[in-house]
Design a protein around this motif. Structure first.
Motif, short mmCIF file in Angstrom:
data_model
loop_
_atom_site.label_atom_id
_atom_site.label_comp_id
_atom_site.label_asym_id
_atom_site.label_seq_id
_atom_site.Cartn_x
_atom_site.Cartn_y
_atom_site.Cartn_z
N VAL A 201 0.84 -1.21 0.00
CA VAL A 201 0.00 0.00 0.00
C VAL A 201 0.87 1.25 0.00
O VAL A 201 0.61 2.21 -0.74
N LEU A 202 1.92 1.27 0.80
CA LEU A 202 2.84 2.41 0.82
C LEU A 202 3.51 2.60 -0.53
O LEU A 202 3.65 3.74 -1.01
N TYR A 203 3.87 1.50 -1.16
CA TYR A 203 4.50 1.58 -2.49
C TYR A 203 3.54 2.18 -3.51
O TYR A 203 3.90 3.06 -4.29
N LEU A 204 2.29 1.73 -3.51
CA LEU A 204 1.33 2.24 -4.48
C LEU A 204 0.99 3.70 -4.22
O LEU A 204 0.78 4.47 -5.17
N CYS A 205 0.93 4.12 -2.98
CA CYS A 205 0.70 5.53 -2.69
C CYS A 205 1.83 6.38 -3.25
O CYS A 205 1.60 7.44 -3.86
N GLN A 235 7.77 17.02 -7.45
CA GLN A 235 8.50 15.96 -8.13
C GLN A 235 9.48 15.28 -7.19
O GLN A 235 9.61 14.05 -7.16
N GLY A 236 10.17 16.08 -6.37
CA GLY A 236 11.08 15.49 -5.39
C GLY A 236 10.36 14.65 -4.36
O GLY A 236 10.81 13.54 -4.01
N LEU A 237 9.22 15.14 -3.87
CA LEU A 237 8.44 14.38 -2.90
C LEU A 237 7.91 13.09 -3.51
O LEU A 237 7.96 12.02 -2.88
N MET A 243 10.53 5.83 -3.89
CA MET A 243 11.68 5.06 -3.44
C MET A 243 11.44 4.43 -2.06
O MET A 243 11.78 3.27 -1.82
N LEU A 244 10.84 5.19 -1.15
CA LEU A 244 10.56 4.65 0.17
C LEU A 244 9.57 3.49 0.09
O LEU A 244 9.72 2.47 0.76
N GLY A 245 8.55 3.64 -0.77
CA GLY A 245 7.59 2.54 -0.93
C GLY A 245 8.23 1.31 -1.55
O GLY A 245 8.00 0.18 -1.10
N LEU A 270 19.16 7.04 1.33
CA LEU A 270 20.05 7.98 0.64
C LEU A 270 19.42 8.49 -0.64
O LEU A 270 19.45 9.70 -0.93
N SER A 271 18.84 7.59 -1.44
CA SER A 271 18.23 8.02 -2.71
C SER A 271 17.05 8.95 -2.46
O SER A 271 16.90 9.97 -3.15
N ALA A 272 16.21 8.62 -1.47
CA ALA A 272 15.07 9.50 -1.18
C ALA A 272 15.55 10.88 -0.73
O ALA A 272 15.00 11.91 -1.15
N ALA A 273 16.57 10.92 0.11
CA ALA A 273 17.10 12.21 0.58
C ALA A 273 17.70 13.01 -0.58
O ALA A 273 17.51 14.23 -0.67
N MET A 274 18.42 12.32 -1.48
CA MET A 274 19.03 13.02 -2.60
C MET A 274 17.99 13.54 -3.58
O MET A 274 18.15 14.62 -4.16
#
Length: 829
Positions: A201-205, A235-237, A243-245, A270-274
């Motif tokens: 669910v987190l991934y699909l959101c 776009q960044g969010l 990536m987090l999902g 790291l990827s989400a932060a970047m």
């Protein structure tokens, strides 16, 4: 004649130089950079004819790299055309064109601008240009930090509108499919409450947020969507959420080891932060892409190991991850200079994500089905197996026994043997080593039974320390007896538990399951009856059930129910058996032996009801009753003047009393209640009790000696008590076991044991008493060996307290002759 030709040659040379230097250097070169093109078209707009509408030439955004793409040598067209970018994520897309009439056309659209700035409603930024173009070629300028090789397209306006409509339908279907997948995922999360479903669910959101922003669907469809000025932030969010999902889904699915999980979580973080940092610092964007690539490669590497297990869920998961990775590589390759791909390449990430989400849903459903199947198998296993030992459990055993009863009823030849196995002294292990060790012993015993490889149909734990072994149906009866002997023999040796040897014996009740039985309880009751007999005979053996044992069991059950009232009604009494000096036949003391005066069964010995007392937990109450009666009687004898100095009464203490601290409290209360000299009492500890718990014996004997109470060893000679313990505890008396006395007249082995016991007692300065002397041959042999003290039916049987005074008077009147008894007595000890 030749001189006139020289000026002519000079003239021709000068003319050639002039021609080669044409046109003059002051003419401006063609524009190349985006700024030059914007300036050039601004000049054209200023010089446009008067009938042309005013036009605003866009400005390049600050700090964003831009590239210009002139569209030269365009074929003639019959209608308006559209110049568009094939990348839906382009932030600024500027188109400049000049019509055949000299008028200038300028348009600017893109993800960072309002959706209405596009000439035609389309997911792609676009601008209309006139059908007939002027001498200056149209130019498309792309200003975007993340697209280094944009793809520019030119298409007829009608065809572009048709394709845009199809794109809207496709994107609507795409978003709808993601929405349906999200609802399905929420259903899984609600119904299953599993980590994997919540991660999906987190991934699909995250995926929905990313796609709504990337394709401009949020601007086009959702009125609450943030404006274009927040496009970079959104776009960044969106990318960070995706990536987090994805990382949560991978971690939840793989169940990898902690180092791998830590590495994956670190790359995802790291990827989400970047991606978020790239909103303000474009240098963070390449780091984010490298982190995504490393995350994907590491995840695939772990999945390769999962694929070896032939797990279908892992295959679907790997296929989805590979599809997203390939789509990402294709999309990323558009950023490499010099690579030109078809227009569909701009949608590859969306297609890859859709395939990935579908595959992951299939993987989720497959994993959920597998886990549900495993749970059902576990529930079935738990319903049929014992949770501690892993062998079959009570309910399954009962069903198996019932099936065997039914088989025996339909075919008497198919009878089956049942072994009812019980561990001797298991409570001692729990009390001395703890319940955790007791559980490990139960597990080790179950495994030992399995390792015997009996010709069994079922092996299970019936409850507590009881096990059942069902011998294969139709096997010869000798197989059943052989299995019982094998079980008993196995547990004559200790079992290994956590590197230590634990001694434990087993008693077995054996019963044939024949057509005579109709229900399970009958079979179990008869097996338990045979087991009880095995334990009553000393344990560590097996007993075959016989119908005659049922009557004994019924009587025993009646006694069990009556025993609770016996203490309250005063039916528990003491009988006293004299201990003699063998040369003079003078009584030096008495052994107090507990008896039950049953109203219908008569006087019962300790062997007949003490096991029942242990079963129903009356050992403590019974011990308190014995101590109180013995102290009271000694006190009465002393007051009546019937007690001579040096005489004593011994009280037997069993293994359970030895382990119970309440024994000392009971003795202290008795001393406080009755004025008895401590030297008038002797506490006798059985050799078996000493061997079972030497540490507790040391503590108890030390505290008894501190109270000036004499302590003796009862039943010595079985070889159970460690000799160092005898030397350490300084026992006042050692009583030779009656089983050795029984054979002392004829058996050399018994004579040797008796001689060794006497030597040991002499060395330890202990009084040695021979117990259970029945005839004069035994007496003569014991005296020849050097025994000075003894007791048994030859001299006097145990008698009630009121008869002891009469017996003493009669003994004195008849000169203390052995065998003189005041009444017809039988051996009861």
């Amino acid at each position: 004649m030749r001189r006139p030709t020289v000026p002519l040659l000079l003239f021709l040379l000068a003319a050639s130089v002039a021609l080669l230097s044409w046109p003059p250097r002051s003419v401006a070169a063609a524009p190349e950079t985006p700024a030059q093109w914007l300036a050039h078209y601004a000049d054209l707009a200023d010089a446009a004819p008067a009938h042309c509408l005013p036009v605003r030439i866009p400005r390049l955004p600050d700090g964003i790299p831009a590239r210009a793409f002139p569209q030269e040598d365009l074929p003639a067209a019959f209608g308006k055309r559209v110049i568009y970018t094939q990348d839906p994520i382009v932030e600024h897309f500027i188109v400049l064109a000049q019509g055949a009439d000299g008028c200038v056309f300028a348009g600017e659209s893109g993800r960072a601008l309002p959706f209405g700035d596009r000439s035609l409603p389309s997911p792609l930024a676009n601008t209309l240009i006139p059908a007939e173009l002027g001498p200056q070629p149209p130019v498309a300028i792309v200003a975007d930090a993340k697209v280094s090789h944009p793809r520019i397209g030119i298409e007829d306006a009608g065809a572009f509108s048709h394709n845009a409509a199809q794109a809207w339908v496709w994107l609507g279907a795409f978003a709808g499919m993601l929405g349906v997948l999200l609802l399905v995922g929420i259903g899984f999360a609600v119904s299953q409450r599993g980590t994997l479903a919540r991660a999906y669910v987190l991934y699909l959101c995250g995926l929905l947020l990313y796609q709504l922003q990337a394709f401009g669907l949020g601007f086009a469809w959702l009125p609450f969507w943030p404006g274009p000025e927040y496009s970079r932030l959104m776009q960044g969010l969106g990318t960070a959420a995706l990536m987090l999902g994805s990382g949560s889904m991978v971690i939840a699915f793989l169940h990898a080891r902690w180092p791998v999980v830590t590495a994956i979580a670190g790359l995802v973080g790291l990827s989400a932060a970047m991606f978020l940092m790239s909103v303000w610092f474009m240098s963070a964007y390449p780091i984010a892409l490298v982190s995504v690539l490393a995350f994907t490669v590491l995840s695939l590497a772990v999945l390769v190991g999962r694929l070896r297990t032939k797990d279908p869920a892992a295959r679907w998961f790997a296929f989805g991850l590979a599809a997203a990775m390939i789509a990402g590589l294709v999309q990323s390759s558009t950023m490499l200079r010099g690579i030109a791909l078809p227009g569909i390449a701009g949608m590859t990430v969306a297609l890859g994500n859709l395939v990935e989400s579908l595959c992951w849903l299939i993987a989720l459903a497959t994993r959920n089905h597998k886990e549900r199947q495993a749970m059902q198998d576990q529930l079935r296993h738990e319903a049929t197996h014992d949770s501690l030992t892993g062998v079959y459990g009570r309910s399954f055993l009962r069903k198996e026994i019932q099936q065997l009863i039914d088989q025996a009823g339909s075919d008497p030849r198919r009878r089956c043997g049942l072994l009812f196995v019980d561990l001797d002294g298991f409570k001692r292990i729990n009390d001395s080593l703890g319940h955790a060790m007791g559980d490990k012993v139960l597990i080790a015993v179950a495994q030992a039974l399995v390792d015997l490889k009996l010709d069994s149909q079922v092996i299970g734990r019936f409850g507590g320390d009881e096990y059942l072994v069902l011998i294969r149906s139709g096997a010869h009866w000798s197989v059943t007896e052989g299995a019982a002997a094998a079980v008993v023999g196995r547990f004559r040796d200790p079992v290994e538990v956590d590197g230590r040897s634990v001694s434990i014996a087993a008693s077995v009740g054996v019963v044939p399951i024949t057509a005579d039985y109709h229900d399970v309880d009958q079979v179990v009751h008869d097996a338990d009856t045979a087991l009880y007999v095995a334990k009553a005979r000393g344990g560590g053996r097996y007993v075959l059930f016989e119908p005659a044992l049922r009557k004994d069991a019924q009587q025993r059950e009646q006694l069990r129910s009556d025993l609770g009232d016996a203490l309250r009604l005063g039916q528990i009494v003491l009988h006293y058996q004299p201990v003699f000096e063998l040369d003079s036949l003078r009584p030096i003391g008495f052994e107090a032996l507990v008896r039950w005066q049953h109203p219908s069964a008569g006087t019962l010995t300790a062997a007949q009801f003490l096991p029942l007392a242990r079963e129903i937990g009356l050992t403590r109450e019974l011990g308190a009753r014995v101590i109180d009666l013995a102290f009271r009687q000694v006190s009465q004898w002393q007051k009546a003047g019937l007690w001579r100095h040096g005489e004593y009464v011994s009280i037997n203490v069993g293994a359970r009393q030895l382990a119970d601290e309440i024994l000392l409290e009971q003795l202290d209360r008795a001393f406080a209640r009755y004025p008895v000299d401590p030297s008038s009492l002797r506490v006798e500890l059985s050799e078996a009790a000493l061997a079972r718990d030497p540490d507790q014996a040391r503590r108890l004997v030390t505290r008894l000696l501190g109270r000036n109470i004499l302590v003796g060893v009862d039943g010595f000679g079985a070889g159970l008590c460690p000799l160092p313990l005898l030397n350490e505890l300084q026992f006042d008396q050692i009583k030779l076991d009656a089983s050795i006395v029984a054979g002392v007249a004829h058996l050399g082995r018994s004579q040797g044991l008796a001689r060794a016991a006497l030597a040991l007692g002499t060395e330890l300065s202990s009084l040695v008493v021979a117990e259970g002397i029945e005839d004069r041959q035994q007496l003569a042999m014991l005296q020849s060996l050097g025994y000075a003290y003894g007791q048994g039916p030859l001299f006097a049987a145990a008698m009630p307290a009121k008869e002891v005074a009469l017996w003493v008077d009669l003994w004195q009147d008849q000169g203390g002759r052995a065998g003189t008894q005041p009444q017809d007595q039988r051996q009861v000890h």
